[in-house]
Design an enzyme around this catalytic site. Structure first.
Site, mmCIF file in Angstrom:
data_model
loop_
_atom_site.group_PDB
_atom_site.id
_atom_site.type_symbol
_atom_site.label_atom_id
_atom_site.label_comp_id
_atom_site.label_asym_id
_atom_site.label_seq_id
_atom_site.Cartn_x
_atom_site.Cartn_y
_atom_site.Cartn_z
ATOM 1 N N CYS A 1 21.877 0.130 -30.461
ATOM 2 C CA CYS A 1 22.142 -1.187 -29.879
ATOM 3 C C CYS A 1 21.967 -1.119 -28.380
ATOM 4 C CB CYS A 1 23.558 -1.658 -30.216
ATOM 5 S SG CYS A 1 23.848 -3.380 -29.734
ATOM 6 N N CYS B 1 34.619 -1.217 -38.023
ATOM 7 C CA CYS B 1 33.864 -1.934 -36.997
ATOM 8 C C CYS B 1 33.834 -1.151 -35.699
ATOM 9 C CB CYS B 1 34.544 -3.262 -36.669
ATOM 10 S SG CYS B 1 34.213 -4.532 -37.838
ATOM 11 N N CYS C 1 28.444 -2.675 -25.306
ATOM 12 C CA CYS C 1 29.847 -3.109 -25.234
ATOM 13 C C CYS C 1 30.720 -1.867 -25.088
ATOM 14 C CB CYS C 1 30.246 -3.883 -26.489
ATOM 15 S SG CYS C 1 29.289 -5.390 -26.738
ATOM 16 N N CYS D 1 28.669 -4.101 -45.323
ATOM 17 C CA CYS D 1 28.441 -4.314 -43.904
ATOM 18 C C CYS D 1 27.111 -3.643 -43.575
ATOM 19 C CB CYS D 1 29.599 -3.691 -43.131
ATOM 20 S SG CYS D 1 29.383 -3.774 -41.363
ATOM 21 N N GLU E 1 23.790 3.262 -40.406
ATOM 22 C CA GLU E 1 24.896 3.417 -41.329
ATOM 23 C C GLU E 1 25.180 2.081 -42.014
ATOM 24 O OE1 GLU E 1 27.186 7.145 -39.310
ATOM 25 O OE2 GLU E 1 27.792 5.170 -38.636
ATOM 26 N N CYS F 1 32.516 -0.154 -28.186
ATOM 27 C CA CYS F 1 31.753 0.031 -29.425
ATOM 28 C C CYS F 1 30.950 1.330 -29.392
ATOM 29 C CB CYS F 1 30.812 -1.154 -29.630
ATOM 30 S SG CYS F 1 29.809 -0.997 -31.114
HETATM 31 N N1 SAH Z 1 26.374 -6.893 -32.505
HETATM 32 C C1 SAH Z 1 27.167 -7.739 -33.348
HETATM 33 C C2 SAH Z 1 27.568 -7.118 -34.667
HETATM 34 C C3 SAH Z 1 28.060 -5.699 -34.683
HETATM 35 S S1 SAH Z 1 29.720 -5.317 -34.356
HETATM 36 C C4 SAH Z 1 28.378 -8.236 -32.600
HETATM 37 O O1 SAH Z 1 28.575 -7.819 -31.480
HETATM 38 O O2 SAH Z 1 29.084 -9.099 -33.115
HETATM 39 C C5 SAH Z 1 30.742 -6.171 -35.460
HETATM 40 C C6 SAH Z 1 32.093 -6.486 -34.852
HETATM 41 O O3 SAH Z 1 32.856 -5.300 -34.578
HETATM 42 C C7 SAH Z 1 31.977 -7.222 -33.522
HETATM 43 O O4 SAH Z 1 32.896 -8.281 -33.471
HETATM 44 C C8 SAH Z 1 32.324 -6.135 -32.554
HETATM 45 O O5 SAH Z 1 32.715 -6.638 -31.315
HETATM 46 C C9 SAH Z 1 33.415 -5.409 -33.301
HETATM 47 N N2 SAH Z 1 33.757 -4.103 -32.743
HETATM 48 C C10 SAH Z 1 32.997 -3.321 -31.951
HETATM 49 N N3 SAH Z 1 33.663 -2.201 -31.619
HETATM 50 C C11 SAH Z 1 34.855 -2.280 -32.233
HETATM 51 C C12 SAH Z 1 35.987 -1.404 -32.292
HETATM 52 N N4 SAH Z 1 35.996 -0.240 -31.654
HETATM 53 N N5 SAH Z 1 37.048 -1.797 -33.038
HETATM 54 C C13 SAH Z 1 37.026 -2.965 -33.709
HETATM 55 N N6 SAH Z 1 35.989 -3.822 -33.698
HETATM 56 C C14 SAH Z 1 34.929 -3.481 -32.956
#
Ligand code: SAH
Length: 346
Positions: free
Chosen positions: A104, A328, A108, A97, A83, A111
């Site tokens: 991935c 995000c 996390c 973005c 996406e 996420c």
């Molecule tokens: N893998 C990379 C980039 C992808 S995520 C990273 O971890 O930085 C981009 C950003 O969105 C990261 O800071 C991530 O932690 C954040 N993110 C992930 N899940 C989220 C959520 N549910 N709400 C807000 N930000 C989130």
């Protein structure tokens, strides 16, 4: 387009070597298909239409939010899908973005992409095409694509060759899309070897690090990668990056209700970042199927105030596109996963 494949095909057909360059130029100029590569004879354009897709990933649908966010799903011929999100700002500026992997591996907890599991690395061309698609849409609405953030699906520092290749294509210069490298941001989960490599790369892109906790126990519960690269190692790598590049590092901190948003967390974070060249972005949590909830606004403000009192620059990053699962952490090719977890949204 897949330039290697195209190059081989053109060579097989006995076309001159400069054809591949002409195709790349046309793509950069915004051509959307072989019929728009006007430097090619008509017969060659028609033959290419029959033999090779112009794009390496085809857009397969889009959703738009009233706040101006647009999200596309793109699919490669091998089935890999990602996406891409276009974010609207005031004054006709747009940010894209982009995704760097189709899934991935880092899991996390907050996420939705992490919940998908690992997918394949994208190529540089597949990454650049996301920006081209977004640029075409921005320009069609009289706006300008000004920023690129690697904050879509995947961990960019686990696919650094392709990401840096894409940055080279995106950045200024006769070969590039004319986006200033300072307006390209790479966000990492904290993949330490990648930070070291990025520090040595000449492109002056920005680095953002997803820290999200100020102690190892909390961070490991949220982000399993912390077991491999705990906070002290990660921040040491960030400091080396600052020393080598002369640039500061942006620390992303997702505020989660009752998990990492207490005044003591703010004080601990401030002490970790003291005498570093850091700027903290406090991020609103966007709902996913995970167990977390967003911090209430008053706790967010108190957290920001505590950081500032301790001399740490901190801003709050507002969420965009959550109503279409484009914010995000919500990119998972499955709007329904997010919908199920959305009651707290307006
Ligand atoms: N893998 C990379 C980039 C992808 S995520 C990273 O971890 O930085 C981009 C950003 O969105 C990261 O800071 C991530 O932690 C954040 N993110 C992930 N899940 C989220 C959520 N549910 N709400 C807000 N930000 C989130």
């Amino acid at each position: 387009m897949n330039r290697d494949e195209l190059g081989r095909l053109l060579q097989r057909w006995g076309e001159p070597a400069y054809r591949a360059r002409q195709a790349a130029d046309a793509r950069r100029a915004g051509a959307a298909g072989w019929d728009e590569v006007t430097a090619f004879p008509l017969a060659l354009r028609a033959r290419l239409v029959e033999h090779i897709p112009f794009r390496s990933m085809e857009p397969q649908g889009e959703v738009a939010s009233p706040d101006g966010t647009v999200k596309w799903t793109l699919r490669a011929p091998d089935g890999a899908a990602v996406e891409t999100v276009l974010i609207a700002h005031a004054a006709g500026r747009r940010t894209v973005c982009v995704s760097s992997q189709a899934g991935c591996a880092l899991a996390c907890r907050f996420c939705a992409t992490g919940a998908m599991g690992p997918g394949r690395d994208l190529t540089a061309d597949e990454i650049v095409e996301q920006a081209l698609l977004a640029r075409a849409r921005a320009e069609a609405t009289g706006a300008r694509l000004a920023n690129v953030v690697f904050m879509g699906m995947g961990e960019p520092l686990q696919n650094l060759d392709a990401v840096l290749g894409a940055c080279d294509q995106l950045a200024d210069g006769s070969e590039g899309l004319g986006i200033s490298p300072r307006r390209i941001a790479i966000s990492t989960v904290g993949w330490v070897p990648g930070i070291a490599r990025l520090a040595r790369h000449p492109a002056t892109v920005r680095l953002a690090v997803s820290l999200h906790a100020a102690d190892d126990a909390t961070r490991s519960a949220l982000m399993p990668v912390n077991l491999r690269y705990p906070i002290a190692n990660l921040l040491a790598a960030c400091r080396r990056y600052c020393d080598t590049t002369g640039r500061r590092v942006f620390i992303e901190y997702l505020l989660l209700d009752g998990v990492n948003d207490a005044p003591a967390d703010a004080r601990r974070l401030a002490s970790l970042l003291r005498d570093g060249r850091f700027h903290v972005n406090l991020i609103e949590y966007n709902p996913t199927a995970g167990p977390d909830r967003a911090s209430p606004p008053e706790r967010r403000r108190a957290f920001q105030a505590a950081l500032r009192r301790a001399g740490i620059e901190a801003s709050v990053r507002r969420s965009r596109g959550a109503d279409v699962a484009a914010a995000c952490g919500q990119l998972a090719l499955e709007p329904q996963t997010v919908q199920a977890a959305r009651p707290s949204l307006k």
